[in-house]
Design a protein around this motif. Sequence first.
Motif, PDB file in Angstrom:
ATOM      1  N   ALA A  63      63.163  68.734 -74.779  1.00 11.07           N
ATOM      2  CA  ALA A  63      63.035  69.537 -75.995  1.00 11.07           C
ATOM      3  C   ALA A  63      64.415  70.009 -76.436  1.00 11.07           C
ATOM      4  CB  ALA A  63      62.132  70.737 -75.759  1.00 11.07           C
ATOM      5  N   GLU A  64      64.611  70.030 -77.737  1.00 10.84           N
ATOM      6  CA  GLU A  64      65.905  70.400 -78.296  1.00 10.84           C
ATOM      7  C   GLU A  64      65.722  71.502 -79.328  1.00 10.84           C
ATOM      8  OE1 GLU A  64      69.846  68.240 -80.233  1.00 10.84           O
ATOM      9  OE2 GLU A  64      68.026  67.084 -79.842  1.00 10.84           O
ATOM     10  N   ILE A  65      66.205  72.699 -78.988  1.00 10.45           N
ATOM     11  CA  ILE A  65      66.153  73.824 -79.905  1.00 10.45           C
ATOM     12  C   ILE A  65      67.171  73.609 -81.026  1.00 10.45           C
ATOM     13  CG2 ILE A  65      66.447  76.310 -80.141  1.00 10.45           C
ATOM     14  CD1 ILE A  65      64.041  75.557 -78.495  1.00 10.45           C
ATOM     15  N   ILE A 107      61.152  75.133 -81.745  1.00 13.08           N
ATOM     16  CA  ILE A 107      61.651  76.500 -81.737  1.00 13.08           C
ATOM     17  C   ILE A 107      61.320  77.094 -80.365  1.00 13.08           C
ATOM     18  CG2 ILE A 107      61.412  76.815 -84.225  1.00 13.08           C
ATOM     19  CD1 ILE A 107      58.853  78.405 -83.656  1.00 13.08           C
ATOM     20  N   PRO A 108      61.993  78.165 -79.934  1.00 10.02           N
ATOM     21  CA  PRO A 108      61.793  78.667 -78.569  1.00 10.02           C
ATOM     22  C   PRO A 108      60.336  78.904 -78.183  1.00 10.02           C
ATOM     23  CG  PRO A 108      63.693  79.709 -79.535  1.00 10.02           C
ATOM     24  CD  PRO A 108      63.076  78.884 -80.636  1.00 10.02           C
ATOM     25  N   ILE A 127      64.423  76.699 -72.176  1.00 11.83           N
ATOM     26  CA  ILE A 127      63.336  77.627 -72.481  1.00 11.83           C
ATOM     27  C   ILE A 127      63.818  79.075 -72.406  1.00 11.83           C
ATOM     28  CG2 ILE A 127      61.619  76.019 -71.587  1.00 11.83           C
ATOM     29  CD1 ILE A 127      61.274  77.963 -69.187  1.00 11.83           C
ATOM     30  N   SER A 128      63.044  79.966 -73.011  1.00 12.61           N
ATOM     31  CA  SER A 128      63.321  81.392 -72.903  1.00 12.61           C
ATOM     32  C   SER A 128      63.306  81.809 -71.436  1.00 12.61           C
ATOM     33  CB  SER A 128      62.264  82.196 -73.670  1.00 12.61           C
ATOM     34  OG  SER A 128      62.260  81.862 -75.038  1.00 12.61           O
ATOM     35  N   SER A 129      64.255  82.631 -71.051  1.00 13.11           N
ATOM     36  CA  SER A 129      64.277  83.074 -69.663  1.00 13.11           C
ATOM     37  C   SER A 129      63.014  83.859 -69.308  1.00 13.11           C
ATOM     38  CB  SER A 129      65.526  83.923 -69.389  1.00 13.11           C
ATOM     39  OG  SER A 129      65.631  84.996 -70.291  1.00 13.11           O
ATOM     40  N   PHE A 130      62.418  84.528 -70.300  1.00 10.50           N
ATOM     41  CA  PHE A 130      61.156  85.217 -70.041  1.00 10.50           C
ATOM     42  C   PHE A 130      60.058  84.215 -69.705  1.00 10.50           C
ATOM     43  CE2 PHE A 130      57.101  87.146 -71.232  1.00 10.50           C
ATOM     44  CZ  PHE A 130      57.187  88.373 -70.602  1.00 10.50           C
TER      45      PHE A 130
END
Length: 285
Positions: A6-8, A36-37, A54-57
Motif C-alpha cells: 500500500a502506498e499513502i 489513505i491511512p 500503517i498508522s502506529s495506532f
Amino acid sequence: MSLVIAEISYTNILPMFYYINREKLKNAGCEFVPAIPSQLNQNMADGKVHVGGISSFAYGEHSEEYQVLPDLSVSAMKQVGSIFLFSKKPIKELNGASIALTSSSATSVNLLKIILNKFYQLNVSYTTMAPNYDLMMNDHDACLLIGDDAILTSFSKQEAIYQYDLGYLWQLFTGLPMTFALFAIRKEAWEKHEGLLREVHRQFLKSKQACHKNRFNDMITSIRFQLGGTAEFWQTYFAGLNYELTETHLKGLHHFYDLAYELNLLNKKVNKVSIWNPTENFHSV
C-alpha cells in the motif's frame, strides 16, 4: 500470490517511495495500491494489503499479528508540520468544546485525545468527518487535519485561527519523539515472500537515504508542482520529519500505547513491538 504494497499519497511518507525501482519490484511480484491511512489500516487488517506504512495506532491494535520493517517510520522529534489542530480559541480554553476529527487518521485522532485529556485535562466532544476544513469548522470549535490537507489549510487559514502542531505538543509534555506510522507486514508476507520482502525493504531504505543525500530537492520540485509552497517551506518541513526507528522512537511509541490503553482507546496493552529480521524471522522490543 502477489506481495501487495500500500502506498499513502501523503508527502510525509514519500521519501521511502520516491526512488524505488517500481518496474523491478512489479516484475518480481509486487503490486502497489494507493490508500489513505484509515483505508490502509483496514485493508491490512482484512488481508488485502501485505506491506504498508500503517498508522502506529493501527499497529498497536494488531501488535500480536504484525511485524515491523526495521529502520523505517514516519516520526517527528518535535514539530511534525502536517498534523494540526485548528481552533477558534486557545487550546487551554477548549473545555466543553466540540472538535471535528478527520476520518483519514487513526494515530492522530487518538494522539489528540491523549493530549487534551491527559496533558490539558479537558473534557471535549468529538465528531468524525471527511477532511474538509470549512465544513468541519462551520459547526465546531476546532478541527483536526492531517497530511496534505493540513498543510494546504495552514497555507490559507485566517490569522484569527489558532494552529497547534501535535508532534510539538507531544514532545513538549513527554520529551519523546512521536512515531505516526510504521511499516508493517502481515504473516503471509514474511512467510511466503521473504526474499522479495528483503528487496522491498532494501529499496525503501535506499530511497530514504537518497532523499537525505540530495536534501529532498528532487522530491520537493515534484511536490511544489502538485501542491505549491516555497522550496524553503518544504525544506523546513522535511527537516522536521524523521524516518528512523531507534530505541528512543520505540520508547515514545510504548508511552503512546500505554496512555492509549489507560484511556481505553486501545482494548489491550501493547507489550512489545515485533521487528522483522530476515535472518532470525523477527525480534521484539
